[in-house]
Design a protein around this motif. Structure first.
Motif, PDB file in Angstrom:
ATOM      1  N   MET A 162       0.821  -1.202   0.000  1.00  0.00           N
ATOM      2  CA  MET A 162       0.000   0.000   0.000  1.00  0.00           C
ATOM      3  C   MET A 162       0.862   1.261   0.000  1.00  0.00           C
ATOM      4  O   MET A 162       0.512   2.261  -0.634  1.00  0.00           O
ATOM      5  CB  MET A 162      -0.925   0.007   1.225  1.00  0.00           C
ATOM      6  CG  MET A 162      -1.871   1.210   1.261  1.00  0.00           C
ATOM      7  SD  MET A 162      -2.922   1.346  -0.214  1.00  0.00           S
ATOM      8  CE  MET A 162      -4.051  -0.020   0.073  1.00  0.00           C
ATOM      9  N   ALA A 163       2.003   1.201   0.696  1.00  0.00           N
ATOM     10  CA  ALA A 163       2.911   2.340   0.691  1.00  0.00           C
ATOM     11  C   ALA A 163       3.410   2.610  -0.724  1.00  0.00           C
ATOM     12  O   ALA A 163       3.454   3.766  -1.179  1.00  0.00           O
ATOM     13  CB  ALA A 163       4.087   2.085   1.630  1.00  0.00           C
ATOM     14  N   LEU A 164       3.770   1.538  -1.454  1.00  0.00           N
ATOM     15  CA  LEU A 164       4.240   1.714  -2.832  1.00  0.00           C
ATOM     16  C   LEU A 164       3.156   2.334  -3.708  1.00  0.00           C
ATOM     17  O   LEU A 164       3.421   3.247  -4.499  1.00  0.00           O
ATOM     18  CB  LEU A 164       4.659   0.358  -3.420  1.00  0.00           C
ATOM     19  CG  LEU A 164       6.075  -0.126  -3.120  1.00  0.00           C
ATOM     20  CD1 LEU A 164       6.305  -1.500  -3.720  1.00  0.00           C
ATOM     21  CD2 LEU A 164       7.102   0.856  -3.674  1.00  0.00           C
ATOM     22  N   GLN A 165       1.930   1.828  -3.586  1.00  0.00           N
ATOM     23  CA  GLN A 165       0.833   2.374  -4.387  1.00  0.00           C
ATOM     24  C   GLN A 165       0.627   3.859  -4.087  1.00  0.00           C
ATOM     25  O   GLN A 165       0.404   4.677  -4.994  1.00  0.00           O
ATOM     26  CB  GLN A 165      -0.459   1.604  -4.099  1.00  0.00           C
ATOM     27  CG  GLN A 165      -1.656   2.078  -4.920  1.00  0.00           C
ATOM     28  CD  GLN A 165      -1.431   1.916  -6.415  1.00  0.00           C
ATOM     29  OE1 GLN A 165      -1.153   0.824  -6.886  1.00  0.00           O
ATOM     30  NE2 GLN A 165      -1.533   3.014  -7.152  1.00  0.00           N
ATOM     31  N   THR A 166       0.728   4.216  -2.812  1.00  0.00           N
ATOM     32  CA  THR A 166       0.557   5.615  -2.425  1.00  0.00           C
ATOM     33  C   THR A 166       1.691   6.474  -2.982  1.00  0.00           C
ATOM     34  O   THR A 166       1.464   7.610  -3.414  1.00  0.00           O
ATOM     35  CB  THR A 166       0.507   5.732  -0.895  1.00  0.00           C
ATOM     36  OG1 THR A 166      -0.502   4.848  -0.384  1.00  0.00           O
ATOM     37  CG2 THR A 166       0.163   7.148  -0.469  1.00  0.00           C
ATOM     38  N   TYR A 167       2.930   5.930  -2.971  1.00  0.00           N
ATOM     39  CA  TYR A 167       4.052   6.679  -3.546  1.00  0.00           C
ATOM     40  C   TYR A 167       3.857   6.894  -5.048  1.00  0.00           C
ATOM     41  O   TYR A 167       4.159   7.975  -5.575  1.00  0.00           O
ATOM     42  CB  TYR A 167       5.361   5.931  -3.291  1.00  0.00           C
ATOM     43  CG  TYR A 167       5.791   5.925  -1.836  1.00  0.00           C
ATOM     44  CD1 TYR A 167       5.511   6.993  -0.995  1.00  0.00           C
ATOM     45  CD2 TYR A 167       6.482   4.841  -1.290  1.00  0.00           C
ATOM     46  CE1 TYR A 167       5.896   6.983   0.337  1.00  0.00           C
ATOM     47  CE2 TYR A 167       6.885   4.819   0.031  1.00  0.00           C
ATOM     48  CZ  TYR A 167       6.584   5.884   0.837  1.00  0.00           C
ATOM     49  OH  TYR A 167       6.978   5.882   2.153  1.00  0.00           O
ATOM     50  N   PHE A 168       3.372   5.870  -5.758  1.00  0.00           N
ATOM     51  CA  PHE A 168       3.108   6.037  -7.197  1.00  0.00           C
ATOM     52  C   PHE A 168       2.040   7.120  -7.420  1.00  0.00           C
ATOM     53  O   PHE A 168       2.150   7.947  -8.332  1.00  0.00           O
ATOM     54  CB  PHE A 168       2.647   4.711  -7.809  1.00  0.00           C
ATOM     55  CG  PHE A 168       3.780   3.761  -8.119  1.00  0.00           C
ATOM     56  CD1 PHE A 168       4.809   4.140  -8.957  1.00  0.00           C
ATOM     57  CD2 PHE A 168       3.808   2.484  -7.564  1.00  0.00           C
ATOM     58  CE1 PHE A 168       5.851   3.259  -9.248  1.00  0.00           C
ATOM     59  CE2 PHE A 168       4.848   1.608  -7.845  1.00  0.00           C
ATOM     60  CZ  PHE A 168       5.876   1.997  -8.687  1.00  0.00           C
ATOM     61  N   ASP A 169       0.995   7.117  -6.561  1.00  0.00           N
ATOM     62  CA  ASP A 169      -0.039   8.148  -6.670  1.00  0.00           C
ATOM     63  C   ASP A 169       0.554   9.532  -6.414  1.00  0.00           C
ATOM     64  O   ASP A 169       0.163  10.514  -7.051  1.00  0.00           O
ATOM     65  CB  ASP A 169      -1.168   7.885  -5.662  1.00  0.00           C
ATOM     66  CG  ASP A 169      -1.967   6.635  -6.003  1.00  0.00           C
ATOM     67  OD1 ASP A 169      -1.884   6.180  -7.159  1.00  0.00           O
ATOM     68  OD2 ASP A 169      -2.658   6.114  -5.112  1.00  0.00           O
ATOM     69  N   ALA A 170       1.493   9.599  -5.463  1.00  0.00           N
ATOM     70  CA  ALA A 170       2.122  10.888  -5.144  1.00  0.00           C
ATOM     71  C   ALA A 170       2.919  11.413  -6.330  1.00  0.00           C
ATOM     72  O   ALA A 170       2.852  12.604  -6.671  1.00  0.00           O
ATOM     73  CB  ALA A 170       3.025  10.732  -3.923  1.00  0.00           C
ATOM     74  N   ILE A 171       3.672  10.520  -6.994  1.00  0.00           N
ATOM     75  CA  ILE A 171       4.496  10.938  -8.133  1.00  0.00           C
ATOM     76  C   ILE A 171       3.625  11.524  -9.238  1.00  0.00           C
ATOM     77  O   ILE A 171       4.017  12.477  -9.924  1.00  0.00           O
ATOM     78  CB  ILE A 171       5.323   9.741  -8.646  1.00  0.00           C
ATOM     79  CG1 ILE A 171       6.366   9.349  -7.598  1.00  0.00           C
ATOM     80  CG2 ILE A 171       6.003  10.057  -9.973  1.00  0.00           C
ATOM     81  CD1 ILE A 171       7.074   8.048  -7.895  1.00  0.00           C
ATOM     82  N   GLU A 172       2.410  10.974  -9.400  1.00  0.00           N
ATOM     83  CA  GLU A 172       1.507  11.495 -10.435  1.00  0.00           C
ATOM     84  C   GLU A 172       1.084  12.937 -10.151  1.00  0.00           C
ATOM     85  O   GLU A 172       0.680  13.657 -11.065  1.00  0.00           O
ATOM     86  CB  GLU A 172       0.263  10.608 -10.531  1.00  0.00           C
ATOM     87  CG  GLU A 172       0.557   9.212 -11.095  1.00  0.00           C
ATOM     88  CD  GLU A 172      -0.699   8.360 -11.165  1.00  0.00           C
ATOM     89  OE1 GLU A 172      -1.773   8.869 -10.761  1.00  0.00           O
ATOM     90  OE2 GLU A 172      -0.612   7.210 -11.613  1.00  0.00           O
ATOM     91  N   GLN A 173       1.172  13.369  -8.895  1.00  0.00           N
ATOM     92  CA  GLN A 173       0.782  14.729  -8.540  1.00  0.00           C
ATOM     93  C   GLN A 173       1.886  15.738  -8.827  1.00  0.00           C
ATOM     94  O   GLN A 173       1.627  16.942  -8.885  1.00  0.00           O
ATOM     95  CB  GLN A 173       0.423  14.807  -7.040  1.00  0.00           C
ATOM     96  CG  GLN A 173      -0.716  13.895  -6.608  1.00  0.00           C
ATOM     97  CD  GLN A 173      -2.010  14.218  -7.315  1.00  0.00           C
ATOM     98  OE1 GLN A 173      -2.334  15.385  -7.521  1.00  0.00           O
ATOM     99  NE2 GLN A 173      -2.755  13.181  -7.683  1.00  0.00           N
ATOM    100  N   ALA A 174       3.121  15.277  -8.990  1.00  0.00           N
ATOM    101  CA  ALA A 174       4.247  16.193  -9.159  1.00  0.00           C
ATOM    102  C   ALA A 174       4.261  16.783 -10.564  1.00  0.00           C
ATOM    103  O   ALA A 174       4.105  16.065 -11.554  1.00  0.00           O
ATOM    104  CB  ALA A 174       5.561  15.460  -8.889  1.00  0.00           C
ATOM    105  N   ASP A 175       4.455  18.082 -10.648  1.00  0.00           N
ATOM    106  CA  ASP A 175       4.605  18.770 -11.930  1.00  0.00           C
ATOM    107  C   ASP A 175       6.063  19.181 -12.072  1.00  0.00           C
ATOM    108  O   ASP A 175       6.471  20.255 -11.622  1.00  0.00           O
ATOM    109  CB  ASP A 175       3.681  19.993 -11.971  1.00  0.00           C
ATOM    110  CG  ASP A 175       3.756  20.715 -13.319  1.00  0.00           C
ATOM    111  OD1 ASP A 175       4.425  20.189 -14.235  1.00  0.00           O
ATOM    112  OD2 ASP A 175       3.149  21.791 -13.444  1.00  0.00           O
ATOM    113  N   THR A 176       6.863  18.306 -12.692  1.00  0.00           N
ATOM    114  CA  THR A 176       8.305  18.556 -12.786  1.00  0.00           C
ATOM    115  C   THR A 176       8.643  19.665 -13.771  1.00  0.00           C
ATOM    116  O   THR A 176       9.796  20.083 -13.853  1.00  0.00           O
ATOM    117  CB  THR A 176       9.038  17.264 -13.200  1.00  0.00           C
ATOM    118  OG1 THR A 176       8.460  16.760 -14.419  1.00  0.00           O
ATOM    119  CG2 THR A 176       8.899  16.205 -12.123  1.00  0.00           C
ATOM    120  N   THR A 177       7.646  20.149 -14.524  1.00  0.00           N
ATOM    121  CA  THR A 177       7.896  21.274 -15.429  1.00  0.00           C
ATOM    122  C   THR A 177       7.742  22.614 -14.715  1.00  0.00           C
ATOM    123  O   THR A 177       8.130  23.645 -15.262  1.00  0.00           O
ATOM    124  CB  THR A 177       6.916  21.227 -16.621  1.00  0.00           C
ATOM    125  OG1 THR A 177       5.567  21.371 -16.133  1.00  0.00           O
ATOM    126  CG2 THR A 177       7.035  19.904 -17.361  1.00  0.00           C
TER     127      THR A 177
END
Length: 582
Positions: free
Chosen positions: A121-136
């Motif tokens: 579940m921690a991994l799934q949450t981390y993947f969800d978090a990465i989707e929120q990041a706007d690296t641009t």
């Protein structure tokens, strides 16, 4: 004109000062956020000093305070035992936060899951978090993104997933490079040693060690550079490159600053004694090898030490000791393999539970999507019903207030007229006008009766009708929910409000008591209503979604506010006696 200008300037200053006061707390939190990454302990002290003022803040400021506090605790190494606060923060900032807020809340939720042992579940949450990041974006929170990739690399290593770990470490190093930290990037890339060793790519491991050593040397960090060459000693021994192994040993033992004057290595690095034992065997220093193997054995490296001691006695041609340590080595290997199998089973079990929960969540999501239109319609209808009930209730209350005002005015007029008649009677009696006196006395008696009638009308109290309330549609719905006869046994907030509105309508006297004096809280009011309807405490706990302790506390506080008894068990009997009196 000068007075007008002076007044305008004064108003502007007051507006600015007032605005500054409203924004003072967010600025203090901003100051904390600027030191939280480098000095989390100091940040926690500052946040603790603001705790007393928290109740005076608006909701957004309170939520940001909780977010910063949880971030500081994570930075300070505090282990989370619950994910409830992290979920609350995630839900709130999904609606009212920025991309960086959503990135941070999901990272903290993942850390809570990781602390609680739920790695999938921690991994799934981390993947969800990465989707929120706007690296641009120029303000992308690379510090939090760096922490996410670092934690993912750790989990992948624990789950024996080296390829995934390599990708996570590369992302981790890229994030560190954003902060112009050469040492940080070098040490981040050196973590690739672990996954490449798991893959058996020892040439890559040696290359990473050498690159790390050379890079740190260029930066002038000789001691840190020497610290990294220790594992390469054993790898060179395996390859038969004894001279290279000797060079690495000299660098490690003489330049790393890990050894004291007696030659003892720093705590936590005792596996070097095992490496040193195999090094001594390679150079045929049998006695020194035995010394280092026995020294390492004290720190728990049983399997490697027994293997080394077995080789020592092979060199000495001592067959009995060889057999002895061979048996010990086999037993140690069996224990190690059993532990590895147990860990693998735990990992697979966690993954299975996670997969099953994901499938169940997908089914629930599908059902939710199918019923979404009906849910919206029900909410709208319930809101409309509540609005209508509130409208007619307020209308009836306004009518009742107008009637009371009318009666009060009639009462006041009657009293005034009676006072005038009494005065006139007194005057007439003094003049001995018997007929007029008799007429006035009669009128005075009529007014007396009118006053009594009006007073009884104005003092009428609203009456309760428990049967009507219990038979109402919303009360019947709650009854069905308590018996698990509905699709959703837990009442929604709209249903709770309908129940309270119906209670106010059918039980006005009791509701007026609940709202008088020390007004009941929402949980206390709902608990009292369910007790009046005859629900046992376990049903109240389920329907309010509170803990038994919370419900007991609510009962105690309600009993104290209504009846002056600071206890929970007598509340129900007090409420029943109240109904008998009303």
């Amino acid at each position: 004109m000068k007075k007008a200008i002076y007044l305008y300037v004064t108003l502007c200053l007051l507006t600015i000062l007032t605005g500054c006061g409203d924004r003072q707390m967010p600025r203090e939190l901003q100051a904390v956020s600027e030191i939280i990454n480098d000095h989390p302990d100091s940040a926690l002290v500052l946040l603790d000093s603001m705790e007393a003022e928290k109740a005076t803040w608006n909701k957004d400021t309170r939520m940001r305070y909780d977010l910063l506090r949880m971030k500081a605790q994570n930075k300070a190494g505090v282990l989370f035992s619950s994910d409830s606060l992290a979920k609350t923060l995630t839900d709130y900032f999904d609606n009212y936060g920025t991309r960086n807020d959503r990135l941070l809340t999901r990272y903290l939720l993942g850390r809570a899951c990781q602390n609680m042992g739920d790695a999938p579940m921690a991994l799934q949450t981390y993947f969800d978090a990465i989707e929120q990041a706007d690296t641009t974006a120029t303000d992308c929170d690379y510090n939090t993104l760096m922490g996410i990739y670092g934690q993912m690399a750790t989990i992948f290593h624990q789950q024996n997933l080296p390829h995934d770990e390599i990708r996570a470490i590369h992302h981790y190093a890229d994030c560190i490079s954003r902060f112009d930290s050469d040492i940080g990037v070098i040490e981040a890339r050196s973590q690739l040693i672990r996954p490449y060793y798991l893959l058996g790519e020892k040439d890559s491991v040696l290359q990473i060690i050498n690159d790390t050593y050379e890079s740190l040397l260029k930066l002038g960090n000789r001691h840190d550079a020497a610290d990294w060459v220790g594992p390469s000693i054993y790898l060179y021994l395996e390859r038969g490159e004894l001279e290279k192994a000797r060079q690495m040993k000299e660098i490690f033992e003489n330049e790393s600053n890990l050894f004291d004057e007696q030659g003892n290595i720093a705590a936590g690095r005792e596996f070097h004694y095992v490496i040193r034992g195999f090094y001594d065997l390679a150079f045929h220093h049998v006695d020194s090898a035995e010394y280092h193997f026995r020294k390492a054995l004290r720190y728990g490296h049983a399997s490697d030490c027994y293997k080394g001691l077995m080789t020592v006695y092979q060199e000495r041609h001592n067959a009995d000791s060889v057999i002895h340590y061979a048996l010990l080595f086999e037993a140690a290997q069996d224990s190690l393999h059993n532990q590895m199998r147990t860990d693998a089973i735990h990992q697979m079990s966690a993954l299975y539970d996670y997969t099953r929960s994901q499938q169940q969540a997908e089914r629930e999501a599908q059902k939710a999507r199918t019923a979404r239109t009906w849910t919206v319609a029900v909410i709208v209808l319930a809101t409309l019903i509540v609005a209508i009930i509130v409208y007619y209730y307020r209308r009836s209350q306004a009518k009742r207030r107008r009637e009371i005002l009318r009666l009060d005015k009639a009462l006041s007029d009657a009293k005034t007229e009676r006072e005038g008649i009494l005065q006139e009677l007194t005057r007439l009696k003094a003049q001995d006008y018997e007929g007029l006196i008799a007429e006035k006395e009669r009128r005075e008696q009529e007014l007396e009766q009118m006053i009594a009638s009006l007073q009884s009308g104005s003092n009428r109290q609203p009456t309760d009708n428990l049967e009507v309330f219990a038979d109402s549609k919303i009360a019947v719905l709650f009854k069905r929910k308590s018996e698990d006869k509905t699709e959703r046994p837990i009442p929604t907030e709209a249903e709770w409000r309908l129940l309270e509105s119906q209670f106010c309508k059918d039980m006005p006297a009791t509701f007026e008591l609940f709202c008088a004096g020390r007004k009941l809280s929402s949980l206390e009011l709902r608990t009292c209503i369910l007790l009046i309807l005859g629900y046992p405490e376990n049903i109240i706990v389920k329907m309010t979604e509170k803990s038994p302790q919370a419900v007991t506390t609510a009962k105690t506080r309600a009993n104290e506010k209504l009846f002056g008894q600071k206890e929970a068990h007598s509340l129900k009997s007090n409420l029943l006696r109240l109904q008998n009196r009303v």
